[in-house]
Design an enzyme around this catalytic site. Structure first.
Site, PDB file in Angstrom:
ATOM      1  NE  ARG A  59      18.196  79.042  93.791  1.00 14.45           N
ATOM      2  CZ  ARG A  59      18.716  80.128  94.361  1.00 14.45           C
ATOM      3  NH1 ARG A  59      17.973  81.176  94.576  1.00 14.45           N
ATOM      4  NH2 ARG A  59      19.986  80.163  94.709  1.00 14.45           N
ATOM      5  CB  THR A  60      19.616  75.463  99.211  1.00 13.81           C
ATOM      6  OG1 THR A  60      20.294  75.633  97.959  1.00 13.81           O
ATOM      7  CG2 THR A  60      20.134  74.214  99.901  1.00 13.81           C
ATOM      8  CE  LYS A  87      22.260  86.707 122.900  1.00 10.99           C
ATOM      9  NZ  LYS A  87      21.278  86.077 123.803  1.00 10.99           N
ATOM     10  NE  ARG A 109      23.761  77.236 101.395  1.00 14.95           N
ATOM     11  CZ  ARG A 109      23.220  77.541 100.214  1.00 14.95           C
ATOM     12  NH1 ARG A 109      22.817  78.773  99.970  1.00 14.95           N
ATOM     13  NH2 ARG A 109      23.065  76.617  99.302  1.00 14.95           N
ATOM     14  CG  HIS A 137      25.312  73.365  96.981  1.00 16.64           C
ATOM     15  ND1 HIS A 137      24.453  72.580  97.720  1.00 16.64           N
ATOM     16  CD2 HIS A 137      24.574  74.459  96.611  1.00 16.64           C
ATOM     17  CE1 HIS A 137      23.274  73.163  97.800  1.00 16.64           C
ATOM     18  NE2 HIS A 137      23.325  74.313  97.145  1.00 16.64           N
TER      19      HIS A 137
END
Length: 312
Positions: A59-60, A87, A109, A137
């Site tokens: 959703r975000t 890596k 995020r 958030h």
């Protein structure tokens, strides 16, 4: 006030009430835009935004990407799972490589709390925190408060209870900060094992009884249990959790008033909230989703305005 007091949106604790009100007023305009037949404006057509998601999101991520495209920004999507991070490349090196391609803004995020704050000290771009571990958030809290304002007229003076897994929830912490800055009264409810030890230091009250909490509140924000952040059992069983802290029609009918129900998603139907409640007129869950695009458009637009001002 016509501009934000900050150059990044790293958390609600770093912004002022005036910032929040400016974001809401700007979101009002963009909400009108996204309900037009042509849902696009050229506001950010000279801005390039990179979406850096080091954690899974549906959703975000979609909401930010849609907000960026509605504003006509150029969008670059980055997934850690298929990147050089695997890596051993550092976060700063990864982002600097992306910025060398002339990216103006980063939406990130990350599983580590404070990742956005750390990055803001090492790169020359505007950063929007789309969730950092169990910390904050901010855009979710903004869209939640915006949705309360839309349904009830104002946030100030309203009683809001946040129910569920407060300990592992970045949504809970950002909501507490936002609601308090806007003048709401906040309580938390859920198993004591899922409450942070410092919770009352944040100026909120712990209510162990769900029915008491719902009788007190105007708005109940239902959070899911974040099993992915748990390495031990915090309560005996999902069934017992639902019996004590799940909201159903019977509980709502027993209250002496009608309350507003919210959920940041994803919903575990039948656990923290039943389907008939989630789909009822008292729930504003889909309104939250729609408002998320308008609020994120507002945040991106206001931060981009500061970038343009600095360049000029």
């Amino acid at each position: 006030m016509s501009e934000l007091s900050v150059n990044h949106l790293l958390g609600i604790k770093y912004i002022t009430e005036a910032d929040i009100q400016l974001i809401f007023e700007t979101a009002d305009h963009f909400k009108e835009v996204i309900n037009r037949p042509i849902k696009k404006v050229p506001s950010l057509r000279d801005i390039t935004i990179a979406n850096l998601f080091f954690e899974n999101s549906t959703r975000t991520r979609l909401s930010f990407e849609l907000a960026e495209k509605r504003l006509s920004a150029d969008v670059v999507n980055f997934s850690a799972a298929s990147s050089s991070v695997k890596k051993g490349e550092t976060l700063v090196d990864t982002v600097n490589n992306i910025l060398s391609m002339k990216v103006d803004m980063v939406v990130m995020r990350h599983p580590n709390p404070g990742a956005g704050v750390f990055l803001s000290k090492h790169i020359n771009a505007s950063i929007v925190n789309a969730g950092d571990g169990a910390h904050e958030h901010p855009t979710q809290a903004l869209l939640d408060s915006y949705s309360i304002r839309e349904r009830l007229g104002d946030v100030a003076g309203k009683n809001v209870v946040i129910v569920g897994d407060i300990l592992h929830s970045r949504v809970a912490l950002s909501n507490i900060f936002a609601l308090q800055k806007l003048g709401a009264n906040v309580k938390v409810c859920g198993p004591k094992t899922l409450m942070p030890k410092y919770i009352e230091k944040l100026g909120v009250t712990f209510e162990p009884n769900l029915v008491n909490a719902l009788n007190w509140c105007d708005v109940a924000n239902m959070l899911r249990v974040q099993n992915e952040r748990m390495d031990i059992s915090y309560f005996p069983s999902t069934r017992e959790y639902t019996q004590q802290f799940g909201v159903n029609k019977k509980i709502l009918a027993s209250l002496d008033k009608e309350i507003v129900l919210m959920h940041p998603g994803p919903i575990n139907r039948g656990v923290e909230i039943t389907s008939d409640v989630a789909d009822s007129k008292q729930a504003i869950i889909l309104d939250q989703v729609e408002n998320g695009v308008a609020v994120r458009m507002a945040v991106l637009y206001l931060l981009a305005s500061k970038i343009k001002q600095y360049e000029n």
